[in-house]
Design a protein around this motif. Structure first.
Motif, PDB file in Angstrom:
ATOM      1  N   MET A   1       0.850  -1.312  -0.036  1.00  0.00           N
ATOM      2  CA  MET A   1      -0.026  -0.146   0.223  1.00  0.00           C
ATOM      3  C   MET A   1       1.003   1.254  -0.122  1.00  0.00           C
ATOM      4  O   MET A   1       1.861   1.334   0.825  1.00  0.00           O
ATOM      5  CB  MET A   1      -0.937  -0.159   1.238  1.00  0.00           C
ATOM      6  CG  MET A   1      -1.792   1.000   1.640  1.00  0.00           C
ATOM      7  SD  MET A   1      -3.229   1.399   0.636  1.00  0.00           S
ATOM      8  CE  MET A   1      -3.318   3.157   0.776  1.00  0.00           C
ATOM      9  N   LYS A   2       0.423   2.085  -0.843  1.00  0.00           N
ATOM     10  CA  LYS A   2       1.480   3.458  -1.107  1.00  0.00           C
ATOM     11  C   LYS A   2       0.590   4.438  -0.077  1.00  0.00           C
ATOM     12  O   LYS A   2       0.229   5.375  -0.742  1.00  0.00           O
ATOM     13  CB  LYS A   2       1.309   3.728  -2.332  1.00  0.00           C
ATOM     14  CG  LYS A   2       2.312   2.938  -3.350  1.00  0.00           C
ATOM     15  CD  LYS A   2       2.284   3.375  -4.665  1.00  0.00           C
ATOM     16  CE  LYS A   2       2.881   2.266  -5.699  1.00  0.00           C
ATOM     17  NZ  LYS A   2       2.714   2.724  -7.107  1.00  0.00           N
ATOM     18  N   TRP A   3       0.720   4.252   1.475  1.00  0.00           N
ATOM     19  CA  TRP A   3      -0.118   5.158   2.137  1.00  0.00           C
ATOM     20  C   TRP A   3       0.440   6.420   2.164  1.00  0.00           C
ATOM     21  O   TRP A   3      -0.075   7.559   2.642  1.00  0.00           O
ATOM     22  CB  TRP A   3       0.046   4.675   3.671  1.00  0.00           C
ATOM     23  CG  TRP A   3       1.332   4.387   4.178  1.00  0.00           C
ATOM     24  CD1 TRP A   3       2.130   3.310   4.156  1.00  0.00           C
ATOM     25  CD2 TRP A   3       2.097   5.389   4.987  1.00  0.00           C
ATOM     26  NE1 TRP A   3       3.402   3.592   4.676  1.00  0.00           N
ATOM     27  CE2 TRP A   3       3.364   4.934   5.218  1.00  0.00           C
ATOM     28  CE3 TRP A   3       1.667   6.634   5.443  1.00  0.00           C
ATOM     29  CZ2 TRP A   3       4.377   5.557   5.902  1.00  0.00           C
ATOM     30  CZ3 TRP A   3       2.645   7.266   6.056  1.00  0.00           C
ATOM     31  CH2 TRP A   3       3.765   6.611   6.387  1.00  0.00           C
ATOM     32  N   MET A   4       1.874   6.617   1.714  1.00  0.00           N
ATOM     33  CA  MET A   4       2.268   8.179   1.681  1.00  0.00           C
ATOM     34  C   MET A   4       1.321   8.978   0.531  1.00  0.00           C
ATOM     35  O   MET A   4       1.416  10.194   0.874  1.00  0.00           O
ATOM     36  CB  MET A   4       3.859   8.307   1.312  1.00  0.00           C
ATOM     37  CG  MET A   4       4.704   7.900   2.464  1.00  0.00           C
ATOM     38  SD  MET A   4       4.497   8.805   3.765  1.00  0.00           S
ATOM     39  CE  MET A   4       5.129  10.192   3.257  1.00  0.00           C
ATOM     40  N   ILE A  30     -10.154  11.416 -17.312  1.00  0.00           N
ATOM     41  CA  ILE A  30     -10.202  11.862 -16.097  1.00  0.00           C
ATOM     42  C   ILE A  30     -11.166  11.120 -15.130  1.00  0.00           C
ATOM     43  O   ILE A  30     -12.181  10.263 -15.737  1.00  0.00           O
ATOM     44  CB  ILE A  30     -11.058  13.334 -15.983  1.00  0.00           C
ATOM     45  CG1 ILE A  30     -10.827  13.755 -14.673  1.00  0.00           C
ATOM     46  CG2 ILE A  30     -12.127  13.474 -16.563  1.00  0.00           C
ATOM     47  CD1 ILE A  30     -11.165  15.497 -14.580  1.00  0.00           C
ATOM     48  N   THR A  31     -10.639  10.932 -13.949  1.00  0.00           N
ATOM     49  CA  THR A  31     -11.771  10.082 -12.825  1.00  0.00           C
ATOM     50  C   THR A  31     -12.501  10.958 -11.836  1.00  0.00           C
ATOM     51  O   THR A  31     -11.939  11.848 -11.151  1.00  0.00           O
ATOM     52  CB  THR A  31     -10.660   9.194 -12.117  1.00  0.00           C
ATOM     53  OG1 THR A  31      -9.816   8.318 -13.262  1.00  0.00           O
ATOM     54  CG2 THR A  31     -11.640   8.344 -11.070  1.00  0.00           C
ATOM     55  N   ILE A  32     -13.578  10.802 -11.717  1.00  0.00           N
ATOM     56  CA  ILE A  32     -14.141  11.811 -10.845  1.00  0.00           C
ATOM     57  C   ILE A  32     -14.518  10.825  -9.574  1.00  0.00           C
ATOM     58  O   ILE A  32     -15.265   9.780  -9.924  1.00  0.00           O
ATOM     59  CB  ILE A  32     -15.729  11.989 -11.393  1.00  0.00           C
ATOM     60  CG1 ILE A  32     -15.194  13.345 -12.666  1.00  0.00           C
ATOM     61  CG2 ILE A  32     -16.419  12.851 -10.324  1.00  0.00           C
ATOM     62  CD1 ILE A  32     -16.310  13.455 -13.429  1.00  0.00           C
ATOM     63  N   ASP A  65      -6.873   4.457 -11.846  1.00  0.00           N
ATOM     64  CA  ASP A  65      -5.778   4.734 -12.829  1.00  0.00           C
ATOM     65  C   ASP A  65      -4.872   5.959 -12.211  1.00  0.00           C
ATOM     66  O   ASP A  65      -5.333   7.241 -12.253  1.00  0.00           O
ATOM     67  CB  ASP A  65      -6.321   5.126 -14.303  1.00  0.00           C
ATOM     68  CG  ASP A  65      -5.230   4.923 -15.378  1.00  0.00           C
ATOM     69  OD1 ASP A  65      -4.138   5.198 -14.849  1.00  0.00           O
ATOM     70  OD2 ASP A  65      -5.649   5.046 -16.491  1.00  0.00           O
ATOM     71  N   PRO A  66      -3.516   5.580 -11.899  1.00  0.00           N
ATOM     72  CA  PRO A  66      -2.952   6.529 -11.518  1.00  0.00           C
ATOM     73  C   PRO A  66      -2.310   7.441 -12.633  1.00  0.00           C
ATOM     74  O   PRO A  66      -1.597   8.624 -12.057  1.00  0.00           O
ATOM     75  CB  PRO A  66      -1.639   5.749 -10.872  1.00  0.00           C
ATOM     76  CG  PRO A  66      -1.537   4.233 -11.457  1.00  0.00           C
ATOM     77  CD  PRO A  66      -3.054   4.234 -11.935  1.00  0.00           C
TER      78      PRO A  66
END
Length: 73
Positions: A1-4, A30-32, A65-66
């Motif tokens: 997990m990339k919690w940062m 875009i993601t809403i 999607d990052p």
């Protein structure tokens, strides 16, 4: 997990900036992200918004999607 990633400051957008961002992008660019509860989402939401309640976000972050800009409300 990339919690940062959840501790990284982000710029807030007001209504007009958000509306402009949505109109400037195709829906697939875009993601809403709606982080409210299912009942709130059912009552009203931005068309095309993805529902991931805030309590589930850390477990479901891989669904996002990052590489796309994400508007969160």
């Amino acid at each position: 997990m990339k919690w940062m990633q959840f501790l990284t400051p982000v710029k807030s957008k007001d209504f007009n900036e958000t509306k402009q961002m949505i109109s400037d992008h195709d829906p697939d660019e875009i993601t809403i992200l709606d982080v409210r509860q299912p009942g709130e989402y059912k009552d009203s939401h931005i068309p095309g918004a993805v529902l991931i309640p805030l309590a589930e976000l850390s477990d479901r972050a891989a669904e996002l999607d990052p590489d796309k800009p994400t508007l969160v409300y």
